[in-house]
Design an enzyme around this catalytic site. Structure first.
Site, short mmCIF file in Angstrom:
data_model
loop_
_atom_site.label_atom_id
_atom_site.label_comp_id
_atom_site.label_asym_id
_atom_site.label_seq_id
_atom_site.Cartn_x
_atom_site.Cartn_y
_atom_site.Cartn_z
N LYS A 94 -1.71 7.30 10.34
CA LYS A 94 -2.46 8.45 9.79
C LYS A 94 -3.11 8.06 8.47
O LYS A 94 -2.45 7.87 7.47
CB LYS A 94 -1.52 9.63 9.58
N ARG A 98 0.87 -1.18 0.00
CA ARG A 98 0.00 0.00 0.00
C ARG A 98 0.90 1.23 0.00
O ARG A 98 1.53 1.55 1.00
CB ARG A 98 -0.86 -0.06 1.27
N SER A 150 -12.45 -2.46 0.59
CA SER A 150 -12.61 -1.87 1.92
C SER A 150 -14.08 -1.62 2.19
O SER A 150 -14.81 -1.17 1.30
CB SER A 150 -11.87 -0.53 2.01
N1 TZP Z 1 -7.24 1.30 6.55
C1 TZP Z 1 -8.06 1.49 7.55
S1 TZP Z 1 -7.28 1.69 9.02
C2 TZP Z 1 -5.77 1.49 8.28
C3 TZP Z 1 -5.94 1.29 6.92
C4 TZP Z 1 -4.88 1.11 5.92
C5 TZP Z 1 -4.50 1.60 9.02
C6 TZP Z 1 -4.20 0.46 9.87
O1 TZP Z 1 -3.00 0.71 10.52
P1 TZP Z 1 -2.70 0.15 11.97
O2 TZP Z 1 -1.38 0.76 12.31
O3 TZP Z 1 -2.62 -1.34 11.85
O4 TZP Z 1 -3.82 0.62 12.86
#
Ligand code: TZP
Ligand code: MG
Length: 214
Positions: free
Chosen positions: A138, A40, A109
């Site tokens: 973030k 990503r 998603s």
């Molecule tokens: N999509 C929704 S929350 C997120 C993504 C890519 C981030 C998840 O990161 P982490 O550090 O595992 O909470």
């Protein structure tokens, strides 16, 4: 088509650092037992994203782990990735299916029940429900956390595998696995750990104890 193990998805993040740091963490996650990788990259230019994808594909092949590309159909096809992960503002699911072909994995998603219904009616192989908990990574335009209740509601709607993302760590992995998730997807629980390999192993251990091999 081979059965995909969605139980422990490591999602990469370009904030992890330069290529050296990035590939070191990716390999640590693979060594620790990540079962699927999602590349990503939100800020890299196309060439850099592609070059990371080429190398990530080689590494994933070595560990016999499928590689999913986020957002970019062109890069997924260019590196013969196992699949593509898309969000609400990416190409429509049916277009992506047409471009990727019938044998690739398509993940989407989902942040609410309506999106889960749409996903159920579409040809997607898995959904990433997000965010399940609040996250310190973030992420722009993040919806409010679904919590365990949201997972339980979406589980009633969506029949293919559900991967939980957003604030997942060793303390809540068991809870999501016991409430209908087929897997977890994490950025910081692995990438920010002192030992990413040990952190991955620990998550895997919890999944094995609670996931009942779904
Ligand atoms: N999509 C929704 S929350 C997120 C993504 C890519 C981030 C998840 O990161 P982490 O550090 O595992 O909470
Ligand atoms: Mg996207």
């Amino acid at each position: 088509m081979i059965k995909i193990d969605y139980s422990l998805m490591f999602v990469t993040d370009d904030r992890i650092g330069d290529d050296t740091a990035f590939f070191s963490i990716l390999e640590s996650a693979l060594k620790g037992g990540a079962t699927i990788i999602q590349l990503r990259e939100k800020t890299l230019d196309t060439l850099h994203f592609y070059l990371r994808a080429v190398k990530a594909k080689t590494l994933c092949d070595t560990y016999k782990v499928p590689l999913i590309i986020n957002d970019r159909v062109d890069i997924a096809l260019a590196v013969a990735a196992a699949g593509l992960h898309i969000g609400e503002n990416d190409l429509p699911k049916e277009v992506v299916r047409k471009l990727m072909g019938p044998n690739k994995i398509i993940g989407s998603s989902v942040s609410n029940k309506q999106q889960a219904i749409t996903a159920q009616l579409s040809d997607v192989d898995y959904i990433g429900i997000s965010p399940v908990f609040s996250t310190s990574s973030k992420i722009e335009n993040l919806a409010s956390p679904l919590g365990i209740n949201g997972l339980v509601e979406i589980r009633k709607i969506f029949t293919n595998p559900i991967v939980c993302i957003g604030g997942i760590n060793k303390d809540n992995t068991g809870k999501v696995m016991l409430n209908g998730a087929n897997g977890i997807a994490v950025i910081s629980a692995i990438s920010k750990a002192e030992s990413p390999t040990a952190a991955t192993k620990q998550l895997k251990e919890i999944i094995c104890q609670t996931g009942l091999n779904k």
